[in-house]
Design an enzyme around this catalytic site. Structure first.
Site: not given
Ligand code: TYM
Length: 334
Positions: A115, A197, A200
């Site tokens: 990023k 990957k 969004k």
């Molecule tokens: P975020 O919002 O980017 O994504 C949310 C969840 O979706 C999963 N994910 C995917 N899984 C499979 N294939 C993909 N292409 C894909 N894109 C996204 C992510 O692995 C995630 O599980 N930092 C985290 C949010 C967060 C969090 C936490 C998660 C904040 N605090 C505490 C767990 C525990 C994030 O940005 O996820």
């Protein structure tokens, strides 16, 4: 005496519309795990502002993400569904944990490196610090298990390191959390470049399927998904596009990749792609319908996030007070 159930914490950022990757990599697993664990499912709005958000969009998306959790099958009465900014302990614990985290650790995070390339010198300090806030999220609830997609593995390992460091510096304070990364669906790839990957934040909307994409759009995006000229439905690294579509089909329907290979033997890709699209539509359409009903019922959503905030504040504050005491802060009350 009833045995204490293990704790799960996970969250999704309301920073854009959720994709099929978020659904298959995270939410679908949460639904399976909710029976066995004491679960906290959070809409992480504090994380979302690491990149600029339009206030009215952020508000709408926060409620939409919450609605998606419920529509996908997370039962509000059995789980704690809440909005991160409703629990100030997250911000405070993040500050405290910052002082137990090294710059070297943060600047090595691959997501930050990716990023920051995009933003150059004007990358926000929040983006660097983002994994510390995530560690705070997890550690405040004495979490045992964190169900996430593969892309969050490195952040989770950092949370474990920070927890261990704090425990070693003082005394046992945090449970050391484990990751739960599903065998299937933990890394859904872009439909346009299956070496990347599905995300969004991708500039090309054909690269992702949104949870809220109408059936016609889903069909179109799948039919345009990049495959190859081999023409055989086979689960192989040499055919990353086909492999990704097979993963999607298998995660949704429960068929194994071998069964899928057998079914489409000698058939090329046309019918296979059609079936992938129909499987996605069948999975998402009922969810979309419920989401639309839920976002229209503001009072119901409010009742859920209020109850969630109350429970989450209680648990998080308990851990926060423990941290403050160990560090050496003077408590204001007895
Ligand atoms: P975020 O919002 O980017 O994504 C949310 C969840 O979706 C999963 N994910 C995917 N899984 C499979 N294939 C993909 N292409 C894909 N894109 C996204 C992510 O692995 C995630 O599980 N930092 C985290 C949010 C967060 C969090 C936490 C998660 C904040 N605090 C505490 C767990 C525990 C994030 O940005 O996820």
């Amino acid at each position: 005496m009833e045995e204490k159930r293990k704790v799960i914490f996970s969250g999704i950022q309301p920073s854009g519309q959720l994709t099929l990757g978020n659904y298959l990599g995270a939410i679908k697993n949460w639904v399976k795990l909710q029976e066995e664990y004491d679960c906290y499912f959070c809409v992480v709005d504090l994380h979302a502002i690491t990149v600029r958000q339009e206030p009215k969009d952020l508000r709408a998306r926060t409620l939409e993400v919450m609605s998606i959790y419920i529509a996908a099958g997370i039962v509000p009465e059995k789980n704690t569904i809440f909005i991160q900014s409703h629990v100030p302990a997250h911000s405070e614990a993040a500050w405290l944990l910052n002082c137990y985290t090294y710059m070297g650790e943060l600047s090595r995070m691959t997501q930050f490196k990716d990023k920051s390339q995009r933003y150059g010198d004007s990358v926000s300090a929040g983006l660097l610090d983002y994994p510390v806030l995530m560690a705070a999220d997890i550690l405040l609830y004495q979490t045992d298990l964190v169900p996430v997609g593969v892309d969050q593995k490195q952040h989770l390992e950092l949370a474990r390191d920070i927890a261990q460091r704090f425990n070693n510096t003082y005394s046992e304070t945090f449970v050391i959390p484990e990751g739960y990364i599903a065998q299937n669906g933990a890394k859904i790839m872009s439909l346009q470049d299956p070496t990347k990957k599905m995300s969004k934040s991708d500039d090309n909307p054909n690269s992702y399927i949104l949870i809220m994409d109408p059936p016609e759009v889903i069909r179109k995006k799948v039919s345009r998904a990049v495959t190859d000229s081999i023409g055989v439905v086979k689960y192989s690294d040499e055919q990353p596009g086909v492999k990704n579509l097979m993963t999607i089909l298998s995660t949704i329907t429960g068929q194994t990749t071998e069964q899928i290979e057998e079914k489409y033997e000698g058939q090329g890709y046309a019918q296979f792609k059609k079936d992938v699209a129909e499987a996605i539509v069948a999975e998402l359409e009922p969810i979309q319908k419920k989401v639309k009903e839920l976002v229209a019922d503001k009072a119901y959503l409010e009742s859920i996030y209020k109850a969630g905030a109350e429970k989450a504040n209680y648990v998080a504050n308990k851990t926060l007070r423990k941290m403050q005491k160990k560090i050496g802060f003077i408590p204001v009350s007895k």
